[in-house]
Design a protein around this motif. Structure first.
Motif, PDB file in Angstrom:
ATOM      1  N   LEU A  66       0.833  -1.206   0.000  1.00 34.26           N
ATOM      2  CA  LEU A  66       0.000   0.000   0.000  1.00 34.26           C
ATOM      3  C   LEU A  66       0.869   1.258   0.000  1.00 34.26           C
ATOM      4  N   GLY A  67       1.966   1.210   0.746  1.00 34.21           N
ATOM      5  CA  GLY A  67       2.884   2.343   0.782  1.00 34.21           C
ATOM      6  C   GLY A  67       3.515   2.594  -0.573  1.00 34.21           C
ATOM      7  N   MET A  68       3.897   1.540  -1.272  1.00 32.21           N
ATOM      8  CA  MET A  68       4.502   1.695  -2.600  1.00 32.21           C
ATOM      9  C   MET A  68       3.506   2.289  -3.586  1.00 32.21           C
ATOM     10  N   VAL A  79       8.863   9.470 -10.899  1.00 33.51           N
ATOM     11  CA  VAL A  79       9.067   8.183 -11.570  1.00 33.51           C
ATOM     12  C   VAL A  79       9.198   8.387 -13.084  1.00 33.51           C
ATOM     13  N   LYS A  80       8.312   9.197 -13.652  1.00 35.40           N
ATOM     14  CA  LYS A  80       8.330   9.430 -15.100  1.00 35.40           C
ATOM     15  C   LYS A  80       9.629  10.102 -15.536  1.00 35.40           C
ATOM     16  N   TYR A  81      10.097  11.047 -14.742  1.00 37.85           N
ATOM     17  CA  TYR A  81      11.301  11.797 -15.093  1.00 37.85           C
ATOM     18  C   TYR A  81      12.524  10.891 -15.137  1.00 37.85           C
ATOM     19  N   TYR A  82      12.695  10.076 -14.105  1.00 41.85           N
ATOM     20  CA  TYR A  82      13.886   9.234 -14.023  1.00 41.85           C
ATOM     21  C   TYR A  82      13.816   7.994 -14.908  1.00 41.85           C
ATOM     22  N   SER A  83      12.621   7.655 -15.382  1.00 38.84           N
ATOM     23  CA  SER A  83      12.502   6.493 -16.270  1.00 38.84           C
ATOM     24  C   SER A  83      12.389   6.918 -17.728  1.00 38.84           C
ATOM     25  N   ASP A  84      12.505   8.229 -17.991  1.00 41.67           N
ATOM     26  CA  ASP A  84      12.397   8.752 -19.354  1.00 41.67           C
ATOM     27  C   ASP A  84      13.738   8.634 -20.066  1.00 41.67           C
ATOM     28  N   LYS A  86      15.714   6.308 -23.539  1.00 37.27           N
ATOM     29  CA  LYS A  86      15.485   5.457 -24.709  1.00 37.27           C
ATOM     30  C   LYS A  86      16.115   4.083 -24.544  1.00 37.27           C
ATOM     31  N   SER A  87      17.145   3.974 -23.727  1.00 34.13           N
ATOM     32  CA  SER A  87      17.851   2.712 -23.554  1.00 34.13           C
ATOM     33  C   SER A  87      17.031   1.737 -22.693  1.00 34.13           C
ATOM     34  N   LEU A  88      16.850   0.507 -23.184  1.00 30.58           N
ATOM     35  CA  LEU A  88      16.098  -0.504 -22.449  1.00 30.58           C
ATOM     36  C   LEU A  88      16.799  -0.871 -21.148  1.00 30.58           C
ATOM     37  N   LEU A  89      18.141  -0.995 -21.200  1.00 32.85           N
ATOM     38  CA  LEU A  89      18.903  -1.334 -19.988  1.00 32.85           C
ATOM     39  C   LEU A  89      18.781  -0.232 -18.940  1.00 32.85           C
ATOM     40  N   ASP A  90      18.820   1.025 -19.403  1.00 29.33           N
ATOM     41  CA  ASP A  90      18.664   2.147 -18.484  1.00 29.33           C
ATOM     42  C   ASP A  90      17.282   2.146 -17.846  1.00 29.33           C
ATOM     43  N   LYS A  91      16.264   1.821 -18.637  1.00 32.42           N
ATOM     44  CA  LYS A  91      14.893   1.749 -18.119  1.00 32.42           C
ATOM     45  C   LYS A  91      14.777   0.676 -17.040  1.00 32.42           C
ATOM     46  N   ILE A  92      15.338  -0.514 -17.348  1.00 27.96           N
ATOM     47  CA  ILE A  92      15.278  -1.625 -16.384  1.00 27.96           C
ATOM     48  C   ILE A  92      16.016  -1.251 -15.106  1.00 27.96           C
ATOM     49  N   GLY A  93      17.220  -0.691 -15.253  1.00 25.21           N
ATOM     50  CA  GLY A  93      18.009  -0.286 -14.095  1.00 25.21           C
ATOM     51  C   GLY A  93      17.301   0.773 -13.269  1.00 25.21           C
ATOM     52  N   CYS A  94      16.673   1.729 -13.966  1.00 25.07           N
ATOM     53  CA  CYS A  94      15.967   2.811 -13.278  1.00 25.07           C
ATOM     54  C   CYS A  94      14.766   2.279 -12.509  1.00 25.07           C
ATOM     55  N   LEU A  98      14.200   2.416  -8.511  1.00 19.26           N
ATOM     56  CA  LEU A  98      13.017   3.051  -7.949  1.00 19.26           C
ATOM     57  C   LEU A  98      12.182   2.063  -7.143  1.00 19.26           C
ATOM     58  N   PHE A  99      12.163   0.805  -7.596  1.00 15.30           N
ATOM     59  CA  PHE A  99      11.423  -0.247  -6.885  1.00 15.30           C
ATOM     60  C   PHE A  99      12.034  -0.491  -5.504  1.00 15.30           C
ATOM     61  N   ILE A 100      13.361  -0.600  -5.444  1.00 17.91           N
ATOM     62  CA  ILE A 100      14.058  -0.816  -4.174  1.00 17.91           C
ATOM     63  C   ILE A 100      13.871   0.389  -3.250  1.00 17.91           C
ATOM     64  N   LEU A 101      13.983   1.585  -3.835  1.00 21.74           N
ATOM     65  CA  LEU A 101      13.787   2.812  -3.060  1.00 21.74           C
ATOM     66  C   LEU A 101      12.360   2.877  -2.507  1.00 21.74           C
ATOM     67  N   GLY A 102      11.381   2.458  -3.334  1.00 17.67           N
ATOM     68  CA  GLY A 102       9.980   2.443  -2.914  1.00 17.67           C
ATOM     69  C   GLY A 102       9.751   1.496  -1.750  1.00 17.67           C
ATOM     70  N   ILE A 103      10.382   0.315  -1.807  1.00 17.90           N
ATOM     71  CA  ILE A 103      10.260  -0.658  -0.714  1.00 17.90           C
ATOM     72  C   ILE A 103      10.846  -0.092   0.575  1.00 17.90           C
TER      73      ILE A 103
END
Length: 218
Positions: A66-68, A79-84, A86-94, A98-103
């Motif tokens: 619920l917190g996430m 989230v949109k800014y840091y995941s914007d 073009k690189s797929l690897l960068d998107k996955i890493g981002c 963000l997922f770990i930070l959210g947890i």
């Protein structure tokens, strides 16, 4: 054309300012709830028996989820800014970052509040319950994190009951009574420790969970 470029620059500038504000809010959330969570863990640490998976789901996993969700919608532009990218690897890493930070933030905020609610409800449910006493065989005493000279928040006593079911009791160096037991057990060898008995005094609350009220080592 120039107008479109100008509008895009203005949007980016506006988004960047919004991200800066979001960064500051997240930082304040993280620091504030980190202090709050650590204080809760240090000075209001209860121990229980018979905690099942339903307890973890209700008071740990669900609040974190619920917190996430809350923080995602609260800081959607972040989230949109840091995941914007073009690189797929960068998107996955981002997204992983963000997922770990959210947890982490969710655990420290929603998780801590849920833990306080759980302990408060448990204290209320055991208020008029009788105290039960049960003796256990001690398997070993662990000082700190397992090394005899380590410095850690907890030492612990590993024990088992008559059926062979094992568990452990955490001992806090911040508690005077615990410190006395720690000092006593540290002066004994393994064989001497195994000859002693751990006696737990408990009260049963909701879902059959028992809160450890007191203990002694005989």
């Amino acid at each position: 054309m120039d107008r479109r470029v100008s509008e895009l620059k203005q949007k980016k500038r506006k988004l960047k300012n919004e991200i800066k504000r979001s960064d500051k809010k997240l930082y304040k959330f993280f620091v504030g709830f980190s202090i709050f969570g650590i204080l809760n863990w240090l000075f209001w640490y209860n121990q229980y028996l018979n905690e099942e998976i339903v307890c973890d789901v209700t008071f740990v996993y669900l609040p974190i989820l619920l917190g996430m969700i809350f923080f995602y919608f609260k800081f959607n532009s972040f989230v949109k800014y840091y995941s914007d990218t073009k690189s797929l690897l960068d998107k996955i890493g981002c997204f992983l970052l963000l997922f770990i930070l959210g947890i982490m933030i969710s655990f420290l905020s929603f998780g801590t509040v849920s833990d306080i609610i759980y302990k408060t409800l448990m204290d209320y449910s055991i208020k008029d319950k009788p105290t039960e006493m049960k003796s256990y065989s001690i398997d070993r005493f662990v000082y700190g994190s397992g090394r005899r000279n380590s410095i850690n928040r907890f030492s612990r006593i590993d024990y088992h009951d008559a059926t062979g079911q094992d568990d452990n009791l955490q001992l806090s160096k911040f508690d005077g009574d615990d410190s006395e037991i720690i000092g006593e057990l540290r002066n004994l060898n393994d064989e001497e420790i195994k000859k002693k008995k751990l006696v737990l005094y408990t009260k049963e609350g909701f879902w059959g969970i028992k809160k450890i009220i007191d203990y002694k080592v005989n």
